[in-house]
Scaffold this active site. Structure first.
Site, PDB file in Angstrom:
ATOM      1  N   LYS A 113       0.832  -1.219   0.000  1.00  0.00           N
ATOM      2  CA  LYS A 113       0.000   0.000   0.000  1.00  0.00           C
ATOM      3  C   LYS A 113       0.858   1.257   0.000  1.00  0.00           C
ATOM      4  CE  LYS A 113      -4.381  -1.688   1.660  1.00  0.00           C
ATOM      5  NZ  LYS A 113      -5.456  -1.631   2.643  1.00  0.00           N
ATOM      6  N   LYS A 196      -5.119 -10.514  -6.600  1.00  0.00           N
ATOM      7  CA  LYS A 196      -6.390 -10.876  -5.948  1.00  0.00           C
ATOM      8  C   LYS A 196      -7.485  -9.879  -6.329  1.00  0.00           C
ATOM      9  CE  LYS A 196      -5.804  -8.269  -1.786  1.00  0.00           C
ATOM     10  NZ  LYS A 196      -5.572  -8.015  -0.436  1.00  0.00           N
ATOM     11  N   LYS A 199     -11.112  -4.266  -3.977  1.00  0.00           N
ATOM     12  CA  LYS A 199     -11.896  -3.034  -4.139  1.00  0.00           C
ATOM     13  C   LYS A 199     -11.065  -1.957  -4.825  1.00  0.00           C
ATOM     14  CE  LYS A 199     -13.619  -4.169   0.347  1.00  0.00           C
ATOM     15  NZ  LYS A 199     -13.856  -3.892   1.728  1.00  0.00           N
TER      16      LYS A 199
HETATM   17  P1  TYM Z   1     -10.900  -6.392   4.075  1.00  0.00           P
HETATM   18  O1  TYM Z   1     -11.945  -5.387   4.442  1.00  0.00           O
HETATM   19  O2  TYM Z   1      -9.936  -6.045   3.008  1.00  0.00           O
HETATM   20  O3  TYM Z   1     -11.591  -7.757   3.647  1.00  0.00           O
HETATM   21  C1  TYM Z   1     -12.607  -8.401   4.430  1.00  0.00           C
HETATM   22  C2  TYM Z   1     -12.422  -9.920   4.330  1.00  0.00           C
HETATM   23  O4  TYM Z   1     -12.461 -10.332   2.964  1.00  0.00           O
HETATM   24  C3  TYM Z   1     -11.325 -11.148   2.675  1.00  0.00           C
HETATM   25  N1  TYM Z   1     -10.922 -10.926   1.273  1.00  0.00           N
HETATM   26  C4  TYM Z   1     -10.753 -11.906   0.371  1.00  0.00           C
HETATM   27  N2  TYM Z   1     -10.893 -13.239   0.477  1.00  0.00           N
HETATM   28  C5  TYM Z   1     -10.662 -13.972  -0.645  1.00  0.00           C
HETATM   29  N3  TYM Z   1     -10.304 -13.429  -1.836  1.00  0.00           N
HETATM   30  C6  TYM Z   1     -10.156 -12.095  -1.977  1.00  0.00           C
HETATM   31  N4  TYM Z   1      -9.828 -11.568  -3.165  1.00  0.00           N
HETATM   32  C7  TYM Z   1     -10.372 -11.266  -0.839  1.00  0.00           C
HETATM   33  N5  TYM Z   1     -10.317  -9.915  -0.628  1.00  0.00           N
HETATM   34  C8  TYM Z   1     -10.654  -9.731   0.674  1.00  0.00           C
HETATM   35  C9  TYM Z   1     -10.252 -10.672   3.633  1.00  0.00           C
HETATM   36  O5  TYM Z   1      -9.270 -11.671   3.836  1.00  0.00           O
HETATM   37  C10 TYM Z   1     -11.057 -10.380   4.882  1.00  0.00           C
HETATM   38  O6  TYM Z   1     -11.230 -11.561   5.644  1.00  0.00           O
HETATM   39  N6  TYM Z   1      -7.575  -5.906   7.813  1.00  0.00           N
HETATM   40  C11 TYM Z   1      -8.861  -6.485   7.424  1.00  0.00           C
HETATM   41  C12 TYM Z   1     -10.012  -5.995   8.276  1.00  0.00           C
HETATM   42  C13 TYM Z   1      -9.850  -6.247   9.741  1.00  0.00           C
HETATM   43  C14 TYM Z   1      -9.960  -7.504  10.405  1.00  0.00           C
HETATM   44  C15 TYM Z   1      -9.790  -7.183  11.799  1.00  0.00           C
HETATM   45  C16 TYM Z   1     -10.166  -8.806   9.976  1.00  0.00           C
HETATM   46  C17 TYM Z   1      -9.628  -5.289  10.680  1.00  0.00           C
HETATM   47  N7  TYM Z   1      -9.599  -5.849  11.932  1.00  0.00           N
HETATM   48  C18 TYM Z   1      -9.843  -8.206  12.755  1.00  0.00           C
HETATM   49  C19 TYM Z   1     -10.224  -9.805  10.931  1.00  0.00           C
HETATM   50  C20 TYM Z   1     -10.054  -9.517  12.319  1.00  0.00           C
HETATM   51  C21 TYM Z   1      -9.164  -6.061   5.993  1.00  0.00           C
HETATM   52  O7  TYM Z   1      -8.685  -5.073   5.519  1.00  0.00           O
HETATM   53  O8  TYM Z   1     -10.106  -6.846   5.385  1.00  0.00           O
END
Ligand code: TYM
Length: 333
Positions: A113, A196, A199
């Site tokens: 990032k 991957k 968004k």
């Molecule tokens: P975020 O908001 O990017 O994504 C939410 C969840 O979606 C999963 N994900 C995917 N899984 C499979 N293929 C993909 N292309 C893909 N893109 C996203 C992510 O693995 C995630 O599970 N840092 C985290 C948010 C967070 C969090 C937490 C998660 C903050 N605190 C505590 C778990 C526990 C994030 O940015 O996810």
């Protein structure tokens, strides 16, 4: 309900997509009846990249609506907004003080990032993000964190900081584990199948959003990148040499509950695989899109549900934060 405590969260940036659904949300829903589940819309995390006013609140409400639309039931699942539970920020500071500069520097997400923004504004929050995420998880005595593959490293650093804190100050935090789905842990972009689905994709064409109309979804699948192989064995699962076809097989397998190899056995032509995978996705997403529309029509009710969720979350979070303060030996108020 068993006592197994589950927590996982999603950032309210952009629309929720098929990767989020297959990698995470779907498994949050399937776990809610036999585990004690907490799911947060983590608005504080998005502040690492937000630079203008008036965006965060609406995005948070829409993402929360999507969590209910995919099937989280407010009677059994605690769905809350991160900034409504101030203990997250409070424990995050303690986590920052127990993580090292070197550990945070090794996080691939930070490296990616910050490289993308190079020359621009790279906030300190982008760097310390994993400390806030560790706080999110540890506040709830979480045993299982259902996430997609890209969050594995963040859960790993959470384990490290929990173990370190417990060692320094005495047993305080439960050490959590990441739980990944058998299929769909890493859904790739339909346009660039070596990255991957995300968004922040350059083009929307590679990313299927849960609110996309059926015709849009079909168009994205029909235009999915494959390769120019022909012949009876052109449809086969080979991530290395056939990333486009493998992406379609992965998605189809995750939706239909089969293995990618089993799916491949049923096809000889890319065209048919694209169309039938698109159709399976449309069928899975249509009821979600409809429920999402209904939920957003009643913003008052959504706000009420989130207030109830925050109250339930705070009960657990306050107790854990108090325990951490006591373990360190801070002067009680
Ligand atoms: P975020 O908001 O990017 O994504 C939410 C969840 O979606 C999963 N994900 C995917 N899984 C499979 N293929 C993909 N292309 C893909 N893109 C996203 C992510 O693995 C995630 O599970 N840092 C985290 C948010 C967070 C969090 C937490 C998660 C903050 N605190 C505590 C778990 C526990 C994030 O940015 O996810």
């Amino acid at each position: 309900m068993s006592d197994v405590r589950v927590l996982s969260c999603i950032q309210p940036t952009g629309e929720v997509h098929l990767g989020n659904y297959l990698g995470a949300l779907r498994n949050w829903v399937s776990g809610q009846h036999d585990k004690d589940v907490f799911h947060g819309v983590v608005d504080l995390h998005t502040l690492t990249v937000i630079e203008e006013p008036g965006i965060a609140g609406d995005a948070t409400l829409r993402t929360a609506a999507m969590l209910f639309a995919v099937g989280l039931d407010p009677d059994v699942a605690t769905v809350f907004v991160q900034s409504h539970v101030p203990e997250h920020s409070q424990l995050a500071w303690i986590m920052q003080c127990n993580l090292s500069y070197g550990e945070l520097s090794r996080m691939t997400q930070f490296k990616d990032k910050s490289a993308k923004r190079s020359g621009g504004f790279v906030s300190a929050g982008l760097f310390t993000y994993p400390a806030l995420m560790a706080a999110d998880i540890l506040l709830y005595d979480t045993e299982e964190v259902p996430v997609g593959d890209d969050q594995r490293q963040h859960v790993e650093i959470t384990r490290d900081v929990a173990v370190r804190f417990n060692h320094r100050f005495g047993d305080t935090f439960v050490v959590p584990e990441a739980v990944l789905p058998a299929a769909g842990a890493r859904v790739m972009s339909l346009q660039d199948p070596t990255s991957k689905m995300s968004k922040s994709d350059e083009s929307d064409a590679g990313c299927v959003y849960l609110i996309d109309a059926p015709a849009t979804i079909m168009k994205k699948f029909k235009r999915a990148v494959t390769d120019s192989d022909t012949g009876a064995d052109a449809v086969r699962y080979d991530r290395e040499n056939k990333p486009g076809v493998s992406t379609l097989l992965d998605i189809n397998a995750a939706i239909t509950g089969r293995s990618p190899q089993q799916v491949a056995d049923g096809y000889e032509q890319y065209g048919k695989l694209k169309v039938e995978t698109g159709e399976a996705v449309v069928e899975a997403l249509t009821p979600i899109r409809e429920r999402y529309g209904d939920l957003l029509d009643d913003r008052g009710e959504l706000t009420r549900l989130l207030r109830v969720g925050a109250d339930r979350a705070r009960e657990v979070a306050t107790a854990t934060l108090d325990r951490a303060h006591a373990a360190i030996g801070m002067l009680p108020t």
